[in-house]
Design an enzyme around this catalytic site. Structure first.
Site, short mmCIF file in Angstrom:
data_model
loop_
_atom_site.label_atom_id
_atom_site.label_comp_id
_atom_site.label_asym_id
_atom_site.label_seq_id
_atom_site.Cartn_x
_atom_site.Cartn_y
_atom_site.Cartn_z
N ASP A 117 46.27 48.16 33.42
CA ASP A 117 46.17 46.87 34.08
C ASP A 117 45.35 46.03 33.08
OD1 ASP A 117 45.87 45.71 37.29
OD2 ASP A 117 44.70 44.77 35.70
N SER A 118 45.68 44.77 32.90
CA SER A 118 45.04 44.04 31.80
C SER A 118 43.54 43.85 32.01
CB SER A 118 45.74 42.72 31.52
OG SER A 118 45.37 41.74 32.45
N SER A 119 43.04 44.11 33.22
CA SER A 119 41.58 44.05 33.40
C SER A 119 40.89 45.15 32.61
CB SER A 119 41.22 44.19 34.89
OG SER A 119 41.78 43.11 35.59
N THR A 166 48.73 39.54 33.31
CA THR A 166 48.36 38.13 33.10
C THR A 166 46.85 37.91 33.09
OG1 THR A 166 48.57 37.74 35.47
CG2 THR A 166 50.49 37.21 34.10
N ASP A 167 46.10 38.80 33.76
CA ASP A 167 44.67 38.52 33.97
C ASP A 167 43.90 38.27 32.67
OD1 ASP A 167 45.12 38.72 36.64
OD2 ASP A 167 44.21 40.70 36.89
N THR A 187 51.53 43.62 35.91
CA THR A 187 52.39 43.48 37.09
C THR A 187 53.88 43.58 36.76
OG1 THR A 187 50.78 42.10 38.19
CG2 THR A 187 53.03 41.86 38.93
N GLN A 244 32.22 24.35 29.80
CA GLN A 244 32.82 24.87 31.04
C GLN A 244 34.10 24.12 31.38
OE1 GLN A 244 29.91 24.85 34.27
NE2 GLN A 244 28.44 25.96 33.02
N CYS A 245 34.28 22.93 30.79
CA CYS A 245 35.49 22.14 31.06
C CYS A 245 36.68 22.82 30.39
CB CYS A 245 35.37 20.74 30.48
SG CYS A 245 34.16 19.73 31.31
N1 ASP Z 1 46.21 42.73 37.45
C1 ASP Z 1 47.43 42.45 36.72
C2 ASP Z 1 47.10 42.57 35.24
O1 ASP Z 1 46.55 41.66 34.68
C3 ASP Z 1 47.92 41.11 37.06
C4 ASP Z 1 49.17 40.69 36.32
O2 ASP Z 1 49.78 41.40 35.58
O3 ASP Z 1 49.58 39.56 36.51
O4 ASP Z 1 47.39 43.57 34.65
#
Ligand code: ASP
Length: 341
Positions: free
Chosen positions: A58-60, A90-91, A14, A277-278
């Site tokens: 995109d980090s996904s 961030t993902d 992002t 899971q915690c």
């Molecule tokens: N979908 C974005 C990513 O992880 C979200 C972000 O950057 O915050 O690349």
């Protein structure tokens, strides 16, 4: 030309995206144009060089392939730069931070990963502060020695040990947490480093781990889970390791079908690991009857590691080892501060 050189590695995310006027979705933008959004960077007076992933991701879409690419960029430029800043979505930032912490053994320079919730081009962006402070942290030295010689995430005024973090909020600027390990620094008027929480600088030679095996699966259990789902997971073609996300301090149902299935899978060669899971606390197998059986059949506890740390650490270990005892020993010992000892 100043003495301090920082290498900026832009992977996507992002922070560097702009809105596509046609579709309305966010899409990656050119690194040089991104830098134009922060003219203040020039006033820091560092030599800031840039490398951009091609294509940006995109980090996904991050995977071991991109982690190896990052490690190779750092390896190639290690002697030329005082520190590294990685701009990343961030993902999956916590996965990348964890993976790099294991792949870069004996790291003696800062690798600071940051990103933002709003793109740099937006008026209320959180990216400007994250970016500028990450660069300052990557450049920080005391008596000629890097202040933070480890893989960190800097986000919204806080510096975290990367392999202790997880993303917990999809819209707050304060998007990350590290429950099992304290902050490494906080930024306000000053950047206050918490030295006792930071790795000591070492002069050992950087050692890289670039062979990753991702033949691993995660199984999150829940009350009412069906035997057929467990069976399907255990019989996933090709997997060498299964991480079970259990309840509380590492507990799972005691039904005999469940324990029997796990036992058979282990005897067929699968290695099974237990992560809670915690988000805080630790796996303590044997504390309750509901985890004693798991321990008895040879399931290996992940202590207070996050799921992302456990998964990426296993990829590195599985890439290098086949012996079950060695895999177990390496997994249960702390390499990069990912386990509380
Ligand atoms: N979908 C974005 C990513 O992880 C979200 C972000 O950057 O915050 O690349």
């Amino acid at each position: 030309m100043t003495e301090t050189s920082i290498l900026l590695i832009y992977t996507g995310g992002t922070i560097g995206m702009v809105k596509d006027e046609e579709t309305g979705s966010l899409k990656p933008f050119n690194i040089n144009k991104i830098i134009n959004f922060i003219p203040e960077l020039a006033r820091l007076n560092y030599n800031l060089e840039k490398i951009s992933f091609d294509p940006l991701v995109d980090s996904s879409d991050m995977s071991p392939k991109q982690w190896i690419e990052l490690v190779e960029i750092i390896e190639k430029n290690y002697n030329e730069y005082d520190g590294f800043v990685i701009l990343h979505g961030t993902d999956t930032m916590s996965y990348t931070a964890s993976a790099l912490s294991f792949m870069l053994e004996n790291l003696g320079k800062p690798v600071i990963i940051t990103g933002s919730q709003l793109p740099l081009g937006m008026v209320r962006t959180d990216g400007r502060d994250n970016f500028i402070t990450a660069v300052e942290i990557a450049a920080a030295k005391e008596n000629g020695v890097p202040t933070v010689p480890e893989v960190c995430i800097f986000f919204e005024n806080r510096l975290y040990r990367g392999n202790r973090t997880y993303k917990y909020n999809a819209e707050n600027f304060n998007a990350f947490r590290s429950v099992n390990y304290p902050l490494l620094a906080e930024s306000g008027i000053y950047i206050r480093y918490k030295r006792k929480n930071i790795h000591k600088h070492n002069n050992e030679k950087l050692k890289l781990h670039k062979k990753l095996d991702s033949q691993i699966a995660i199984m999150k259990i829940f009350p009412g889970m069906q035997p057929s789902s467990v069976e399907a997971m255990l019989n996933t073609k090709g997997i060498r390791a299964l991480v079970i996300e259990t309840f509380g301090s590492g507990n799972a149902f005691t039904n005999s079908w469940f324990i029997d299935m796990l036992k058979v899978a282990i005897s067929n060669g699968l290695m099974i690991f237990n992560v809670s899971q915690c988000i805080g606390g630790s796996v303590e197998m044997g504390k309750y009857e509901t985890s004693r059986k798991l321990k008895q059949i040879g399931i290996i506890g992940a202590s207070d590691m996050t799921t992302s740390a456990a998964i990426t650490k296993l990829m590195v270990i599985m890439g290098e080892e086949t012996d079950r005892e060695i895999i177990k020993d390496r997994f249960t010992s702390s390499w990069a501060g990912e386990i509380t000892e």
